[in-house]
Design a protein around this motif. Structure first.
Motif, PDB file in Angstrom:
ATOM      1  N   CYS A 145      -8.161   2.435   1.025  1.00 27.99           N
ATOM      2  CA  CYS A 145      -7.085   1.670   1.748  1.00 27.99           C
ATOM      3  C   CYS A 145      -7.379   0.153   2.060  1.00 27.99           C
ATOM      4  O   CYS A 145      -6.679  -0.694   1.978  1.00 27.99           O
ATOM      5  CB  CYS A 145      -6.659   2.177   2.929  1.00 27.99           C
ATOM      6  SG  CYS A 145      -6.163   4.031   2.460  1.00 27.99           S
ATOM      7  N   HIS A 195       1.823   2.781   2.588  1.00 31.90           N
ATOM      8  CA  HIS A 195       1.995   3.549   4.133  1.00 31.90           C
ATOM      9  C   HIS A 195       1.074   2.724   5.119  1.00 31.90           C
ATOM     10  O   HIS A 195       0.509   1.939   4.510  1.00 31.90           O
ATOM     11  CB  HIS A 195       1.395   4.866   3.830  1.00 31.90           C
ATOM     12  CG  HIS A 195       0.171   5.180   3.617  1.00 31.90           C
ATOM     13  ND1 HIS A 195      -0.347   6.012   2.613  1.00 31.90           N
ATOM     14  CD2 HIS A 195      -0.974   4.719   4.076  1.00 31.90           C
ATOM     15  CE1 HIS A 195      -1.840   5.797   2.475  1.00 31.90           C
ATOM     16  NE2 HIS A 195      -2.063   5.154   3.363  1.00 31.90           N
ATOM     17  N   HIS A 218       0.727  -1.122  -0.004  1.00 30.59           N
ATOM     18  CA  HIS A 218       0.040   0.106   0.068  1.00 30.59           C
ATOM     19  C   HIS A 218       0.791   1.295   0.011  1.00 30.59           C
ATOM     20  O   HIS A 218       0.239   2.339  -0.379  1.00 30.59           O
ATOM     21  CB  HIS A 218      -0.993   0.053   1.242  1.00 30.59           C
ATOM     22  CG  HIS A 218      -1.909   1.126   1.336  1.00 30.59           C
ATOM     23  ND1 HIS A 218      -2.606   1.228   0.373  1.00 30.59           N
ATOM     24  CD2 HIS A 218      -2.040   2.049   2.427  1.00 30.59           C
ATOM     25  CE1 HIS A 218      -3.509   2.505   0.734  1.00 30.59           C
ATOM     26  NE2 HIS A 218      -3.081   2.693   1.950  1.00 30.59           N
ATOM     27  N   CYS A 255      -1.836   2.796   7.537  1.00 33.39           N
ATOM     28  CA  CYS A 255      -2.711   3.662   8.261  1.00 33.39           C
ATOM     29  C   CYS A 255      -4.074   2.856   8.626  1.00 33.39           C
ATOM     30  O   CYS A 255      -4.046   1.796   8.646  1.00 33.39           O
ATOM     31  CB  CYS A 255      -3.523   4.334   6.822  1.00 33.39           C
ATOM     32  SG  CYS A 255      -3.932   3.527   5.695  1.00 33.39           S
TER      33      CYS A 255
HETATM   34 ZN   LIG Z   1      -3.922   4.122   3.346  1.00 31.39          ZN
END
Ligand SMILES: [Zn+2]
Ligand SMILES: [Zn+2]
Length: 198
Positions: A59, A18, A16, A20
């Protein structure tokens, strides 16, 4: 969070780009969906019959792709963008599937939990920890559902190819539209598309 979950999350983060909250949530959705279908190694043979409908384009989807090895290009991730944090895991050999949805209010609950966690300088990291370790039933709702997948939507060979009579482009897998016996691609049949010629 457990060592096992941390390994999964690291894998999702590499994909991805990062770490999160959405990624943690997506990883938990993947873990739940796979467990419910009895799949332990989705990237091996066990995953061959796995198809996942995702209901959002954010995400969590990347976590699901990274941890299951399913991809849109292999037709094993179907994106139907309802803007909802939910995904349905389907074993195509059976009509059974499990829909995993994120409970409303769980982020606020996790934020509260995070405040109570000691040892974190960064509240974001504490939130990730809370989302990773909160009891699954507080985070996710699971329901058994049935999904019918048409032959033209399954992974595997292209079943049919036609040519649009207006634009001349090739249309695969039964996505054409027939109007008064003439075959068109959908944008030509509808007279509109997501893009405009300039
Ligand atoms: Zn993300
Ligand atoms: Zn066309």
């Amino acid at each position: 969070m457990t060592e096992d979950f941390k390994i999964l999350l690291d894998e999702a983060e590499r994909f991805h780009g990062h770490l999160c909250a959405g990624l943690v949530i997506g990883a938990r959705m993947a873990v739940a969906g796979l467990r419910e279908l009895g799949i332990r190694e989705p990237k091996g043979r066990e995953g061959m019959n796995l198809v996942i409908w995702v209901e959002i384009d954010r995400c969590p989807v990347d976590a699901i792709i990274a941890l299951t090895g399913r991809t849109p290009g292999r037709r094993s991730i179907k994106m139907i963008d309802y803007g909802k944090q939910a995904a349905t895991f389907v074993d195509t050999r059976t009509p059974d599937a499990v829909r995993v949805s994120v409970r409303t209010g769980c982020l606020e609950k996790a934020e509260l939990m995070a405040k109570g966690l000691g040892g974190f300088n960064d509240q974001r990291i504490a939130l990730h920890e809370a989302l990773a370790s909160m009891p699954e039933e507080q985070l996710l709702a699971l329901s058994r559902v049935s999904v019918t997948i048409g032959a033209q939507d399954l992974p595997g060979e292209t079943l049919a190819t036609t040519i649009c009579q207006k634009c001349g482009e090739t249309v695969k897998d039964g996505r054409q539209a027939v109007v008064d016996g003439d075959v068109f691609c959908r944008p030509c049949a509808l007279g509109r598309s997501y893009y405009e010629e300039i």
